[in-house]
Design a protein around this motif. Structure first.
Motif, PDB file in Angstrom:
ATOM      1  N   ASP A 293       0.840  -1.198   0.000  1.00  0.00           N
ATOM      2  CA  ASP A 293       0.000   0.000   0.000  1.00  0.00           C
ATOM      3  C   ASP A 293       0.876   1.250   0.000  1.00  0.00           C
TER       4      ASP A 293
ATOM      5  N   THR B 198       1.014   3.809  -6.887  1.00  0.00           N
ATOM      6  CA  THR B 198       0.177   2.648  -6.655  1.00  0.00           C
ATOM      7  C   THR B 198       0.317   1.646  -7.802  1.00  0.00           C
ATOM      8  N   LYS B 199       0.570   0.395  -7.450  1.00  0.00           N
ATOM      9  CA  LYS B 199       0.707  -0.669  -8.435  1.00  0.00           C
ATOM     10  C   LYS B 199      -0.452  -1.652  -8.295  1.00  0.00           C
ATOM     11  N   LYS B 200      -0.750  -2.309  -9.381  1.00  0.00           N
ATOM     12  CA  LYS B 200      -1.851  -3.269  -9.377  1.00  0.00           C
ATOM     13  C   LYS B 200      -1.329  -4.677  -9.104  1.00  0.00           C
ATOM     14  N   PRO B 201      -2.157  -5.530  -8.532  1.00  0.00           N
ATOM     15  CA  PRO B 201      -1.734  -6.909  -8.265  1.00  0.00           C
ATOM     16  C   PRO B 201      -1.630  -7.716  -9.550  1.00  0.00           C
ATOM     17  N   SER B 202      -0.927  -8.825  -9.475  1.00  0.00           N
ATOM     18  CA  SER B 202      -0.794  -9.724 -10.610  1.00  0.00           C
ATOM     19  C   SER B 202      -0.899 -11.161 -10.107  1.00  0.00           C
TER      20      SER B 202
ATOM     21  N   GLN C 171      -9.162  -7.732  -5.652  1.00  0.00           N
ATOM     22  CA  GLN C 171      -9.427  -6.314  -5.935  1.00  0.00           C
ATOM     23  C   GLN C 171      -8.355  -5.728  -6.840  1.00  0.00           C
ATOM     24  N   ASP C 172      -8.794  -4.983  -7.849  1.00  0.00           N
ATOM     25  CA  ASP C 172      -7.939  -4.254  -8.794  1.00  0.00           C
ATOM     26  C   ASP C 172      -7.151  -5.173  -9.733  1.00  0.00           C
ATOM     27  N   LEU C 173      -7.406  -6.475  -9.690  1.00  0.00           N
ATOM     28  CA  LEU C 173      -6.713  -7.381 -10.608  1.00  0.00           C
ATOM     29  C   LEU C 173      -7.512  -7.496 -11.896  1.00  0.00           C
ATOM     30  N   THR C 174      -6.829  -7.402 -13.030  1.00  0.00           N
ATOM     31  CA  THR C 174      -7.470  -7.509 -14.339  1.00  0.00           C
ATOM     32  C   THR C 174      -6.884  -8.702 -15.094  1.00  0.00           C
TER      33      THR C 174
ATOM     34  N   LEU D 227      -3.272  -8.910 -16.376  1.00  0.00           N
ATOM     35  CA  LEU D 227      -2.157  -9.076 -15.445  1.00  0.00           C
ATOM     36  C   LEU D 227      -2.070 -10.514 -14.926  1.00  0.00           C
TER      37      LEU D 227
END
Length: 293
Positions: A157, A164-168, A196-199, A202
């Motif tokens: 965080d 801010t980076k997104k999860p993978s 959350q926030d994972l697309t 990725l």
């Protein structure tokens, strides 16, 4: 003769008759018991209660069988557990009551025993392990998937939005058979929806044979792939049209000049930039609500 044997014979001869009879009867019962057990063990028909288990699940099942003194056999490198056919379903129900087998990996049961004083860092690690285990179990529900491992990378965080980076996520599949492209995509979206926030772009999915089944793409890369696929589709359509036209002309000419006496080649130019669409609209209100029948 061996001195030990001689001593045993001497002791036996010195015993009273009643003790000799009792000892002989005990030996006969013991031999009969071992013989019966040997015959029963070899005659009992065993059936697979579980197959394709992970090492952890196989160990848990064996421990439970040992506790209940249930006979069993291990086959298939320890991944298949066989029990007497008459108690197969009893064993499965008994194991299910204890939540065994777990299907590989640790799920949310990791929180069943929460130790007092657990740090926030450990809680986060346990949460990630639980999510990975639950996702692996869900993916293993596909008939084509023998086992699955899910690795999730959650960024730290940050108070700065620009940092801010997104999860993978990476998924490793051991397959029983080839997995359809639609199911691979479904797995990618399933994992993306769980975090959350994972697309999907990725997420990477590979199998134990080293094949990349799904590789997340950026919007630009995906646009290039779509354009390439569209161009391939246009080229295939052009080839099919030319082959069909060639075949029709060839057949027509051979009826005149004879079979195998005509050679036809067709090259076509197609303009895919234009679309023609014909549309017919029936509007009952166009004539002030009157419809001619």
């Amino acid at each position: 003769m061996n001195p030990v044997i001689e001593k045993i014979i001497t002791i036996f001869k010195e015993m009273p008759l009643s003790r000799r009879i009792a000892l002989g009867f005990f030996v006969m019962v013991l031999v009969a018991g071992f013989t019966t057990l040997f015959i029963w063990t070899n005659k009992t028909k065993f059936r697979a209660a579980y197959s394709g288990l992970s090492k952890d699940d196989a160990a848990s099942v064996v421990d439970k069988l040992k506790e209940s003194n249930t006979p069993y056999r291990l086959t298939g490198d320890g991944t298949t557990i066989m029990v007497p056919e008459a108690i197969v379903y009893d064993v499965r129900l008994s194991m299910a009551k204890d939540g065994i087998p777990k299907g590989g990996g640790i799920g949310y049961e990791i929180f069943d025993k929460t130790e007092f004083g657990t740090t926030e860092f450990v809680q986060k690690i346990n949460k990630k392990r639980a999510i990975q285990g639950e996702l692996a179990r869900t993916i293993s529900a596909f008939d084509e998937v023998k086992s699955a491992r899910v690795m999730i990378v959650l960024p730290k965080d940050s108070v700065f939005v620009e940092e801010t980076k997104k999860p993978s996520a990476s998924i490793l599949l051991e397959l029983n058979s080839d997995l359809e492209k639609e199911k691979v995509t479904a797995i990618a979206h399933l994992v993306a929806s769980s975090i959350q926030d994972l697309t999907p772009k990725l997420i990477t999915i590979v199998d134990t044979a080293g094949r990349i089944l799904f590789e997340g793409k950026s919007e630009e890369e995906q646009a290039k792939i779509n354009a390439r696929n569209f161009a391939d589709a246009q080229y295939k359509y052009k080839v099919r049209f030319e082959e069909n036209l060639t075949r029709r002309i060839q057949t027509m000419l051979e009826r005149i000049v004879g079979k195998d006496k005509a050679i036809v080649r067709v090259t076509s130019e197609m303009d895919f930039s234009k679309n023609d669409m014909n549309e017919e609209i029936y509007d009952p209100f166009e004539r002030n609500g009157a419809v001619n029948l």
